[in-house]
Design a protein around this motif. Sequence first.
Motif, PDB file in Angstrom:
ATOM      1  N   ALA A 165     -11.280 -10.242  -2.842  1.00  0.00           N
ATOM      2  CA  ALA A 165     -10.329 -10.348  -1.972  1.00  0.00           C
ATOM      3  C   ALA A 165      -8.897  -9.875  -1.914  1.00  0.00           C
ATOM      4  O   ALA A 165      -8.168  -9.332  -0.959  1.00  0.00           O
ATOM      5  CB  ALA A 165     -10.306 -11.656  -1.368  1.00  0.00           C
ATOM      6  N   LEU A 166      -8.328 -10.342  -2.877  1.00  0.00           N
ATOM      7  CA  LEU A 166      -6.871 -10.052  -2.897  1.00  0.00           C
ATOM      8  C   LEU A 166      -6.517  -8.565  -3.303  1.00  0.00           C
ATOM      9  O   LEU A 166      -5.678  -7.920  -2.793  1.00  0.00           O
ATOM     10  CB  LEU A 166      -6.329 -10.789  -4.139  1.00  0.00           C
ATOM     11  CG  LEU A 166      -6.392 -10.785  -5.411  1.00  0.00           C
ATOM     12  CD1 LEU A 166      -5.431  -9.593  -6.027  1.00  0.00           C
ATOM     13  CD2 LEU A 166      -6.143 -11.776  -6.360  1.00  0.00           C
ATOM     14  N   ILE A 167      -7.443  -7.934  -4.257  1.00  0.00           N
ATOM     15  CA  ILE A 167      -7.407  -6.412  -4.168  1.00  0.00           C
ATOM     16  C   ILE A 167      -7.807  -5.703  -3.075  1.00  0.00           C
ATOM     17  O   ILE A 167      -6.962  -4.977  -2.525  1.00  0.00           O
ATOM     18  CB  ILE A 167      -8.393  -5.998  -5.353  1.00  0.00           C
ATOM     19  CG1 ILE A 167      -7.912  -6.503  -6.715  1.00  0.00           C
ATOM     20  CG2 ILE A 167      -8.580  -4.508  -5.246  1.00  0.00           C
ATOM     21  CD1 ILE A 167      -8.742  -6.025  -8.050  1.00  0.00           C
ATOM     22  N   LEU A 168      -8.589  -6.204  -2.255  1.00  0.00           N
ATOM     23  CA  LEU A 168      -8.960  -5.487  -1.067  1.00  0.00           C
ATOM     24  C   LEU A 168      -7.588  -5.555   0.183  1.00  0.00           C
ATOM     25  O   LEU A 168      -7.329  -4.425   0.624  1.00  0.00           O
ATOM     26  CB  LEU A 168     -10.280  -6.121  -0.229  1.00  0.00           C
ATOM     27  CG  LEU A 168     -11.667  -5.531  -0.240  1.00  0.00           C
ATOM     28  CD1 LEU A 168     -12.456  -6.306   0.437  1.00  0.00           C
ATOM     29  CD2 LEU A 168     -11.546  -4.024   0.133  1.00  0.00           C
ATOM     30  N   SER A 169      -6.971  -6.692  -0.156  1.00  0.00           N
ATOM     31  CA  SER A 169      -5.882  -6.962   0.793  1.00  0.00           C
ATOM     32  C   SER A 169      -4.706  -6.080   0.323  1.00  0.00           C
ATOM     33  O   SER A 169      -4.174  -5.519   0.950  1.00  0.00           O
ATOM     34  CB  SER A 169      -5.496  -8.405   0.709  1.00  0.00           C
ATOM     35  OG  SER A 169      -4.644  -8.586   1.877  1.00  0.00           O
ATOM     36  N   LYS A 170      -4.380  -6.336  -0.959  1.00  0.00           N
ATOM     37  CA  LYS A 170      -3.057  -5.755  -1.654  1.00  0.00           C
ATOM     38  C   LYS A 170      -2.980  -4.347  -2.009  1.00  0.00           C
ATOM     39  O   LYS A 170      -1.939  -3.591  -1.885  1.00  0.00           O
ATOM     40  CB  LYS A 170      -2.758  -6.695  -2.927  1.00  0.00           C
ATOM     41  CG  LYS A 170      -2.398  -8.000  -2.754  1.00  0.00           C
ATOM     42  CD  LYS A 170      -2.009  -8.776  -3.958  1.00  0.00           C
ATOM     43  CE  LYS A 170      -2.139 -10.206  -3.666  1.00  0.00           C
ATOM     44  NZ  LYS A 170      -1.022 -11.011  -2.568  1.00  0.00           N
ATOM     45  N   THR A 171      -4.149  -3.759  -2.019  1.00  0.00           N
ATOM     46  CA  THR A 171      -4.410  -2.499  -2.224  1.00  0.00           C
ATOM     47  C   THR A 171      -3.881  -1.654  -0.604  1.00  0.00           C
ATOM     48  O   THR A 171      -3.083  -0.789  -0.730  1.00  0.00           O
ATOM     49  CB  THR A 171      -5.873  -2.031  -2.175  1.00  0.00           C
ATOM     50  OG1 THR A 171      -6.442  -2.695  -3.501  1.00  0.00           O
ATOM     51  CG2 THR A 171      -5.876  -0.304  -2.471  1.00  0.00           C
ATOM     52  N   ARG A 172      -4.138  -2.394   0.389  1.00  0.00           N
ATOM     53  CA  ARG A 172      -3.714  -1.804   1.605  1.00  0.00           C
ATOM     54  C   ARG A 172      -2.166  -2.016   1.598  1.00  0.00           C
ATOM     55  O   ARG A 172      -1.491  -0.995   2.170  1.00  0.00           O
ATOM     56  CB  ARG A 172      -4.263  -2.793   2.557  1.00  0.00           C
ATOM     57  CG  ARG A 172      -3.661  -2.325   4.045  1.00  0.00           C
ATOM     58  CD  ARG A 172      -4.311  -3.603   5.056  1.00  0.00           C
ATOM     59  NE  ARG A 172      -4.141  -4.835   4.256  1.00  0.00           N
ATOM     60  CZ  ARG A 172      -4.209  -6.015   4.985  1.00  0.00           C
ATOM     61  NH1 ARG A 172      -4.658  -5.864   6.310  1.00  0.00           N
ATOM     62  NH2 ARG A 172      -4.124  -7.126   4.598  1.00  0.00           N
ATOM     63  N   THR A 173      -1.576  -2.913   1.224  1.00  0.00           N
ATOM     64  CA  THR A 173      -0.052  -3.378   1.141  1.00  0.00           C
ATOM     65  C   THR A 173       0.716  -2.379   0.210  1.00  0.00           C
ATOM     66  O   THR A 173       1.673  -1.622   0.566  1.00  0.00           O
ATOM     67  CB  THR A 173       0.322  -4.596   0.772  1.00  0.00           C
ATOM     68  OG1 THR A 173      -0.642  -5.510   1.438  1.00  0.00           O
ATOM     69  CG2 THR A 173       1.698  -4.788   0.961  1.00  0.00           C
ATOM     70  N   ILE A 174      -0.155  -2.078  -0.939  1.00  0.00           N
ATOM     71  CA  ILE A 174       0.521  -1.169  -1.866  1.00  0.00           C
ATOM     72  C   ILE A 174       0.383   0.261  -1.366  1.00  0.00           C
ATOM     73  O   ILE A 174       1.527   0.791  -1.500  1.00  0.00           O
ATOM     74  CB  ILE A 174      -0.312  -0.998  -3.118  1.00  0.00           C
ATOM     75  CG1 ILE A 174      -0.122  -2.355  -3.966  1.00  0.00           C
ATOM     76  CG2 ILE A 174      -0.085   0.087  -4.379  1.00  0.00           C
ATOM     77  CD1 ILE A 174      -1.165  -2.507  -5.169  1.00  0.00           C
ATOM     78  N   ALA A 175      -0.444   0.652  -0.725  1.00  0.00           N
ATOM     79  CA  ALA A 175      -0.588   1.809   0.161  1.00  0.00           C
ATOM     80  C   ALA A 175       0.500   2.047   1.050  1.00  0.00           C
ATOM     81  O   ALA A 175       1.367   3.000   1.122  1.00  0.00           O
ATOM     82  CB  ALA A 175      -1.926   1.994   0.718  1.00  0.00           C
ATOM     83  N   ALA A 176       0.584   1.134   1.902  1.00  0.00           N
ATOM     84  CA  ALA A 176       1.689   1.060   2.936  1.00  0.00           C
ATOM     85  C   ALA A 176       3.103   1.354   2.361  1.00  0.00           C
ATOM     86  O   ALA A 176       3.907   2.097   2.671  1.00  0.00           O
ATOM     87  CB  ALA A 176       1.568  -0.270   3.966  1.00  0.00           C
ATOM     88  N   MET A 177       3.307   0.519   1.469  1.00  0.00           N
ATOM     89  CA  MET A 177       4.623   0.527   0.689  1.00  0.00           C
ATOM     90  C   MET A 177       4.932   1.856   0.345  1.00  0.00           C
ATOM     91  O   MET A 177       5.985   2.574   0.013  1.00  0.00           O
ATOM     92  CB  MET A 177       4.636  -0.500  -0.366  1.00  0.00           C
ATOM     93  CG  MET A 177       4.963  -2.157   0.349  1.00  0.00           C
ATOM     94  SD  MET A 177       5.231  -2.978  -1.060  1.00  0.00           S
ATOM     95  CE  MET A 177       5.927  -4.362  -0.073  1.00  0.00           C
ATOM     96  N   ALA A 178       3.979   2.573  -0.535  1.00  0.00           N
ATOM     97  CA  ALA A 178       4.093   3.945  -1.135  1.00  0.00           C
ATOM     98  C   ALA A 178       4.518   4.930   0.201  1.00  0.00           C
ATOM     99  O   ALA A 178       5.466   5.666  -0.085  1.00  0.00           O
ATOM    100  CB  ALA A 178       2.824   4.405  -1.673  1.00  0.00           C
ATOM    101  N   HIS A 179       3.882   4.654   1.243  1.00  0.00           N
ATOM    102  CA  HIS A 179       4.371   5.571   2.256  1.00  0.00           C
ATOM    103  C   HIS A 179       5.733   5.260   2.479  1.00  0.00           C
ATOM    104  O   HIS A 179       6.452   6.235   2.959  1.00  0.00           O
ATOM    105  CB  HIS A 179       3.244   5.333   3.452  1.00  0.00           C
ATOM    106  CG  HIS A 179       3.947   6.000   4.797  1.00  0.00           C
ATOM    107  ND1 HIS A 179       3.956   7.234   5.094  1.00  0.00           N
ATOM    108  CD2 HIS A 179       4.322   5.395   5.987  1.00  0.00           C
ATOM    109  CE1 HIS A 179       4.352   7.333   6.218  1.00  0.00           C
ATOM    110  NE2 HIS A 179       4.471   6.467   6.696  1.00  0.00           N
ATOM    111  N   ARG A 180       6.030   4.009   2.800  1.00  0.00           N
ATOM    112  CA  ARG A 180       7.418   3.709   3.402  1.00  0.00           C
ATOM    113  C   ARG A 180       8.540   4.141   2.237  1.00  0.00           C
ATOM    114  O   ARG A 180       9.691   4.551   2.712  1.00  0.00           O
ATOM    115  CB  ARG A 180       7.612   2.278   3.633  1.00  0.00           C
ATOM    116  CG  ARG A 180       6.688   1.650   4.560  1.00  0.00           C
ATOM    117  CD  ARG A 180       6.922   1.789   5.943  1.00  0.00           C
ATOM    118  NE  ARG A 180       8.072   1.194   6.416  1.00  0.00           N
ATOM    119  CZ  ARG A 180       8.582   1.159   7.890  1.00  0.00           C
ATOM    120  NH1 ARG A 180       7.472   1.715   8.770  1.00  0.00           N
ATOM    121  NH2 ARG A 180       9.631   0.688   8.254  1.00  0.00           N
TER     122      ARG A 180
END
Length: 432
Positions: A165-180
């Motif tokens: 669950a945490l990987i599914l969630s935090k992978t999305r956050t890591i991706a968003a932060m990479a974009h920002r």
Amino acid sequence: MDNSTTVRIANRKYHFPLIEGTEGEQAVDVRHLRAESGCITFDDGYGNTGSCLSDITFIDGEKGILRYRGYPIEQLAEHSTFLETAYLLIYGELPDQGQLNTFSEAVLSEAALHDRMQDFYHGFSQDAHPMVMLSAGLNALGSYYIKYGRNKREKELEAFDRIAALILSKTRTIAAMAHRMRQGLPFVYPKKKLSYCENFLHMLFSQPYDEYIAHEDVAKALDVILLLHADHEQNCSTSTVRMVASSGCNLFSSLSAGVCALWGPLHGGANMAVIRMLEAIREQGDNGDRFIEAAKSGEAKLMGFGHRIYKNYDPRAKIMKEMCERVLRVLTHAENDPLLDIARNLEEKALHDDYFIERKLYPNVDFYSGIILKAIGFPLNMFTVIFALGRTAGWISQWHEIAADPESRIHRPRQIYTGAKQRDYIPMDERV
Ligand code: SDX
């Protein structure tokens, strides 16, 4: 029926069992071939080699069939969501409402990253590719969960539900932060009340002075894109995840390796390559007709076409095309995107041209996904990241299939050596 086959090698006969899958596909079980005959098989690119028995995804490339745990992709795309499908892939069954609520809450509550992870981004150059940051980010994430990220398999399996669950969630956050980080924008923190895709779009596109509110059709389109990319049996990146997992490596690092494999332009990088191809065609004032000729002559590849397994229309491409038409009606700024007209023309021409028909080259999942992602506002370098986000669900399920199997062995293919025969060392002063 005798479920075995006979192979003759150097005038000797060897018998090997045939393995039959749920849908009748057959394999010659050659696990004892070398021990009995001294021979190995050779299959460059593994196009005819089964690396595992798996319960997760079934593909019939000739018939254009794709099923996750037995459920047809068309039904899941129409009735399910990415999170529900991720649960199905990981646990093998569709969840009841209670299970789905618990799983969704676990994923949505794990969206934030440790504050120190922000420093991690400052170690990259401003124009580092988001896939680089995603791969490194997964390994960095594992360092915050030492007891699960240190290759202690029994501990990982005990905590699997939480890690998944945490990987599914935090992978999305890591991706968003990479974009920002690439945009030079401050990181945007996730919001609890938003759905998986609404939160992702919020973290990506909200401005300090202007919150991004996702149109429901846009959030739905992104959810379907993630669902369609969630798994695809033993493709290049999933086989990489399984290869790394087979060494006993933890889930974070196994996924990190999968991200690297997916980045290649012949694999997950194709959705970016499709847009670059369409833009190049437009810049040359071509409607696609000239490019088709170039692809037939071998001068170019029609990106988004062809597939190692599908020798029929990729079922995901059909769904993606319908989704593309629907989203562009909502995103009116993109409704008349000339790239869409070029894509439609390329598809129309290729589907009626002997070169493509003879080689069974049809649109694959990447042909239309790029147009949708571009219309939503994703920069090109985030396209493969979206693919990776969806595929994370499949990678987690495939990692677990190996990790939970006490019989699984480290993957170690053999080779046929074609180099120099034995020779003696030559001292430097005697070398010519
Ligand atoms: C994905 O494995 C998976 O499941 C992957 C994936 C997943 O969900 O994980 O489905 C995601 O990777 C989809 C594929 C995305 N890639 C592309 O769209 C790139 C363009 N496609 C090609 O590079 C190619 O079709 C592959 C890599 C996808 C498949 O390559 P194969 O099976 O090794 O086929 P091949 O290269 O041996 O080609 C056979 C013939 C050749 O012509 P001839 O030598 O017989 O004359 O078909 C031709 C190729 O030149 N050909 C193409 C072509 N793809 C193959 N000609 C023009 N354009 C193309 N796209």
